[in-house]
Design a protein around this motif. Structure first.
Motif, PDB file in Angstrom:
ATOM      1  N   VAL A 101      34.175  33.211  36.714  1.00  0.00           N
ATOM      2  CA  VAL A 101      33.686  33.571  38.049  1.00  0.00           C
ATOM      3  C   VAL A 101      34.854  33.829  38.995  1.00  0.00           C
ATOM      4  O   VAL A 101      34.837  34.773  39.793  1.00  0.00           O
ATOM      5  CB  VAL A 101      32.756  32.478  38.597  1.00  0.00           C
ATOM      6  N   ALA A 102      35.882  32.984  38.919  1.00  0.00           N
ATOM      7  CA  ALA A 102      37.055  33.174  39.790  1.00  0.00           C
ATOM      8  C   ALA A 102      37.725  34.508  39.499  1.00  0.00           C
ATOM      9  O   ALA A 102      38.103  35.250  40.422  1.00  0.00           O
ATOM     10  CB  ALA A 102      38.038  32.023  39.591  1.00  0.00           C
ATOM     11  N   HIS A 103      37.883  34.839  38.229  1.00  0.00           N
ATOM     12  CA  HIS A 103      38.482  36.121  37.862  1.00  0.00           C
ATOM     13  C   HIS A 103      37.637  37.287  38.366  1.00  0.00           C
ATOM     14  O   HIS A 103      38.160  38.236  38.978  1.00  0.00           O
ATOM     15  CB  HIS A 103      38.636  36.213  36.342  1.00  0.00           C
ATOM     16  N   LEU A 104      36.349  37.229  38.094  1.00  0.00           N
ATOM     17  CA  LEU A 104      35.489  38.350  38.457  1.00  0.00           C
ATOM     18  C   LEU A 104      35.378  38.508  39.971  1.00  0.00           C
ATOM     19  O   LEU A 104      35.224  39.621  40.477  1.00  0.00           O
ATOM     20  CB  LEU A 104      34.106  38.166  37.836  1.00  0.00           C
ATOM     21  N   THR A 105      35.461  37.412  40.702  1.00  0.00           N
ATOM     22  CA  THR A 105      35.417  37.496  42.161  1.00  0.00           C
ATOM     23  C   THR A 105      36.610  38.293  42.691  1.00  0.00           C
ATOM     24  O   THR A 105      36.484  39.071  43.650  1.00  0.00           O
ATOM     25  CB  THR A 105      35.418  36.089  42.770  1.00  0.00           C
ATOM     26  N   LEU A 106      37.767  38.111  42.066  1.00  0.00           N
ATOM     27  CA  LEU A 106      38.955  38.847  42.491  1.00  0.00           C
ATOM     28  C   LEU A 106      38.919  40.299  42.046  1.00  0.00           C
ATOM     29  O   LEU A 106      39.430  41.185  42.739  1.00  0.00           O
ATOM     30  CB  LEU A 106      40.208  38.166  41.940  1.00  0.00           C
ATOM     31  N   LEU A 107      38.309  40.566  40.890  1.00  0.00           N
ATOM     32  CA  LEU A 107      38.323  41.915  40.335  1.00  0.00           C
ATOM     33  C   LEU A 107      37.174  42.789  40.823  1.00  0.00           C
ATOM     34  O   LEU A 107      37.320  44.015  40.922  1.00  0.00           O
ATOM     35  CB  LEU A 107      38.264  41.843  38.802  1.00  0.00           C
ATOM     36  N   ALA A 108      36.027  42.184  41.111  1.00  0.00           N
ATOM     37  CA  ALA A 108      34.817  42.962  41.384  1.00  0.00           C
ATOM     38  C   ALA A 108      34.963  43.995  42.498  1.00  0.00           C
ATOM     39  O   ALA A 108      34.459  45.123  42.358  1.00  0.00           O
ATOM     40  CB  ALA A 108      33.654  42.015  41.692  1.00  0.00           C
ATOM     41  N   PRO A 109      35.623  43.682  43.621  1.00  0.00           N
ATOM     42  CA  PRO A 109      35.666  44.673  44.714  1.00  0.00           C
ATOM     43  C   PRO A 109      36.241  46.020  44.319  1.00  0.00           C
ATOM     44  O   PRO A 109      35.838  47.047  44.864  1.00  0.00           O
ATOM     45  CB  PRO A 109      36.538  43.978  45.774  1.00  0.00           C
ATOM     46  N   ARG A 110      37.156  46.053  43.378  1.00  0.00           N
ATOM     47  CA  ARG A 110      37.772  47.333  43.017  1.00  0.00           C
ATOM     48  C   ARG A 110      36.845  48.196  42.154  1.00  0.00           C
ATOM     49  O   ARG A 110      37.147  49.348  41.886  1.00  0.00           O
ATOM     50  CB  ARG A 110      39.098  47.100  42.298  1.00  0.00           C
TER      51      ARG A 110
END
Length: 339
Positions: free
Chosen positions: A95-104
């Motif tokens: 979840v932490a990884h995807l939270t950082l990546l999702a906006p792009r």
């Protein structure tokens, strides 16, 4: 019969012991694999890559996210490894990884009114003049490029592009082979020259008139973190300072030697610039290395960044012979300025 009967209860504890041992080894293997995603997450959150050798591995942050997702899938799918505590811990990491990546990956550009004037730009790293000049000219012709910036272009490369006919398509030029980057344009250039900021070599800049507005262009090529992470960080800090002093009608484009996961790049974007790839939901583009038979492009180092006065409407990458970077082509619209 008696000997056979006693073997059965002896075999059951042995199987259970082997099962526990196999589960322990399996969970240990998952933990070893997760060490990289966990470490890169800490580096990414704390910005520890700025000025340190950690700038190299953090460029692989999206790949480490894939590893974390795969491990989570294994823990859920394999009953022998299933552990509520392990699943919760790995899920939190994912979840932490995807939270950082999702906006792009989520398009977030503004609406562009019909008939808004457009500026078509491209950036190429010529790899010390190794890029095929005819391929560069063909890219400019087929993509109807208005402005082209070229990094790592020595005098020999300038001459090769001239012989290939680039001057007929782009007669307005700010050529700085001694300073590493040059600007070619279909439109007249003004206020052109090298920047006076603290970068390893001066960045070339110019203005071009588009729809009655002056758009400032900065042809970017920073030092590379593998060679000197401190020098690279200072280059990015100097560009950030320049971006803060620039207006909304600004385009920084070129080889930044930085991905969206690098702290210095995030600082540059926070100065009022938008990455066109991320704006259009294409934030995991890969532009380097290119031209290798067995190694595909892995990292997004080449960018088109623009100020708030422009909006990205399309962006793409193009492979050119003779260079280890993919070219980036972007179309930027200039909506009417807000009152």
């Amino acid at each position: 019969m008696t000997g056979t009967a006693t073997d059965v209860p002896r075999a059951a504890p042995r199987r259970r012991a082997l099962g526990r041992r196999g589960r322990a080894w399996g969970l240990l293997g998952c933990g070893v694999v997760l060490a990289a995603p966990a470490a890169l997450l800490a580096v990414r959150l704390a910005g520890l890559d700025a000025g340190t050798p950690l700038a190299m591995p953090v460029a692989l942050f999206p790949y480490s996210s894939v590893l974390a997702v795969l491990v989570l899938g294994v823990l859920v799918a394999v009953p022998a490894l299933r552990s509520r505590r392990a699943v919760v811990v790995v899920a939190a990491l994912v979840v932490a990884h995807l939270t950082l990546l999702a906006p792009r990956f989520v398009p977030g550009g503004r609406d562009v009114p019909p008939g808004a004037v457009e500026l078509r730009v491209a950036t190429v790293n010529a790899h010390g003049g190794g890029a095929d000049p005819r391929a560069v000219v063909e890219l400019v012709r087929t993509e109807r490029i208005d402005v082209l910036t070229v990094a790592q272009l020595p005098s020999e490369g300038v001459e090769a592009l001239a012989r290939a006919g680039l001057g007929a398509l782009m007669p307005y030029q700010e050529l700085r082979p001694e300073y590493d980057s040059s600007i070619y344009s279909r439109r007249p250039l003004s206020h052109a020259g090298p920047t006076r900021i603290d970068t390893a070599w001066p960045q070339t800049t110019a203005e071009v008139a588009v729809g009655g507005r002056a758009v400032r262009l900065v042809a970017v090529h920073t030092y590379y973190p593998l060679g000197d992470p401190g020098r690279w960080t200072r280059d990015m800090a100097a560009l950030t300072s320049l971006a803060r002093r620039s207006g909304p009608d600004t385009v920084f484009l070129g080889d930044f030697n930085a991905s969206l996961d690098h702290a210095p790049m995030r600082g540059l974007l926070a100065a009022g610039l938008t990455d066109t790839h991320a704006e259009l939901g294409r934030g995991w583009a890969r532009t380097w290395p290119a031209g290798h038979a067995f190694v595909p492009p892995l990292i997004h180092l080449d960018h088109v960044l623009h100020g708030s006065g422009l909006v990205g409407t399309s962006v793409g990458e193009h492979t050119l012979p003779g260079t280890d970077h993919r070219a980036v082509v972007a179309v930027l619209a200039l909506p009417p300025a807000e009152d």
